[in-house]
Design an enzyme around this catalytic site. Sequence first.
Site, PDB file in Angstrom:
ATOM      1  N   LYS A  14    -114.744   9.362  75.762  1.00 31.26           N
ATOM      2  CA  LYS A  14    -113.411   8.715  76.112  1.00 31.26           C
ATOM      3  C   LYS A  14    -113.209   7.418  75.795  1.00 31.26           C
ATOM      4  CE  LYS A  14    -113.099   9.969  80.567  1.00 31.26           C
ATOM      5  NZ  LYS A  14    -114.469  10.431  80.873  1.00 31.26           N
ATOM      6  N   ARG A  91    -107.686  12.263  87.451  1.00 29.25           N
ATOM      7  CA  ARG A  91    -108.999  13.004  87.860  1.00 29.25           C
ATOM      8  C   ARG A  91    -108.689  14.143  88.904  1.00 29.25           C
ATOM      9  NH1 ARG A  91    -112.135   8.519  85.895  1.00 29.25           N
ATOM     10  NH2 ARG A  91    -114.617   9.181  85.542  1.00 29.25           N
ATOM     11  N   ARG A 130    -126.878   5.515  78.067  1.00 33.64           N
ATOM     12  CA  ARG A 130    -125.693   4.383  78.523  1.00 33.64           C
ATOM     13  C   ARG A 130    -126.216   3.446  79.542  1.00 33.64           C
ATOM     14  NH1 ARG A 130    -119.616   5.875  79.552  1.00 33.64           N
ATOM     15  NH2 ARG A 130    -120.504   5.957  81.798  1.00 33.64           N
ATOM     16  N   ARG A 136    -124.376  -0.315  83.942  1.00 35.84           N
ATOM     17  CA  ARG A 136    -123.540   0.432  84.974  1.00 35.84           C
ATOM     18  C   ARG A 136    -124.162   0.933  86.051  1.00 35.84           C
ATOM     19  NH1 ARG A 136    -118.492   3.468  82.551  1.00 35.84           N
ATOM     20  NH2 ARG A 136    -118.706   4.727  84.546  1.00 35.84           N
ATOM     21  N   ARG A 147    -121.641  12.655  89.764  1.00 32.06           N
ATOM     22  CA  ARG A 147    -120.407  12.651  89.097  1.00 32.06           C
ATOM     23  C   ARG A 147    -120.001  13.932  88.301  1.00 32.06           C
ATOM     24  NH1 ARG A 147    -121.741   7.678  85.698  1.00 32.06           N
ATOM     25  NH2 ARG A 147    -119.811   7.954  84.607  1.00 32.06           N
TER      26      ARG A 147
END
Length: 192
Positions: A14, A91, A130, A136, A147
């Site tokens: 995204k 969401r 990532r 993160r 998640r």
Amino acid sequence: MFNLVIFGGPGSGKGTQSDLLIEEYGLFHISTGAVLRDQISRGTELGKIADSFISGGNLIPDDLMVSILGKVLDENADKIDKGVIFDGFPRTIEQAKSLTTLLGERNMKLNTVIGLEVDDAELTKRLIKRGQESGRSDDNAETIKKRLEVYHKQTSPLRDYYIGEGVYAAIEGNGTIADIFADIKVAVEKAK
Ligand code: AMP
């Protein structure tokens, strides 16, 4: 004005595709995840609340998230003349309904939902990579699993919701960045 939601699981691309959309169409980008991470890094009260949800892989409650989004839209009213990319919002079905209201109150409407469709194995692979690069806090194996669970339970029903609204554009999200963006452009042009 052209307003779109970029939709998909965590790690579906995204953010990457939003950058290309900004460049191509001059749209204003609102990433609710980035808004929250900014609050966390500044140590605000909101950041403290958000951190407890994000680090556990859970969603921030709908009413809080909707009020944050309304504020971001109003604070940037002078920058959104060409339209907005909503990245990471909605969401939940509740948030989707609130988005319609938030937009309607501002004489705006949602033109299309770009759904990046990527399987879980590929999402997990990308998020782990990532995590190694970005640091993160929620890109670790345990939180990634959570998640994805949250995504399937609370967020993926939005696909059918937006199909029902007649605004969902399915994009095969497993290819190269350039190929995916080419498909997105076709979908955007069609929705214009
Ligand atoms: P993202 O950067 O979009 O992957 O978002 C990171 C995290 O921020 C999510 O896992 C949620 O904990 C939180 N978050 C971002 N957007 C929302 C939203 N629309 N509703 C609830 N929680 C959100």
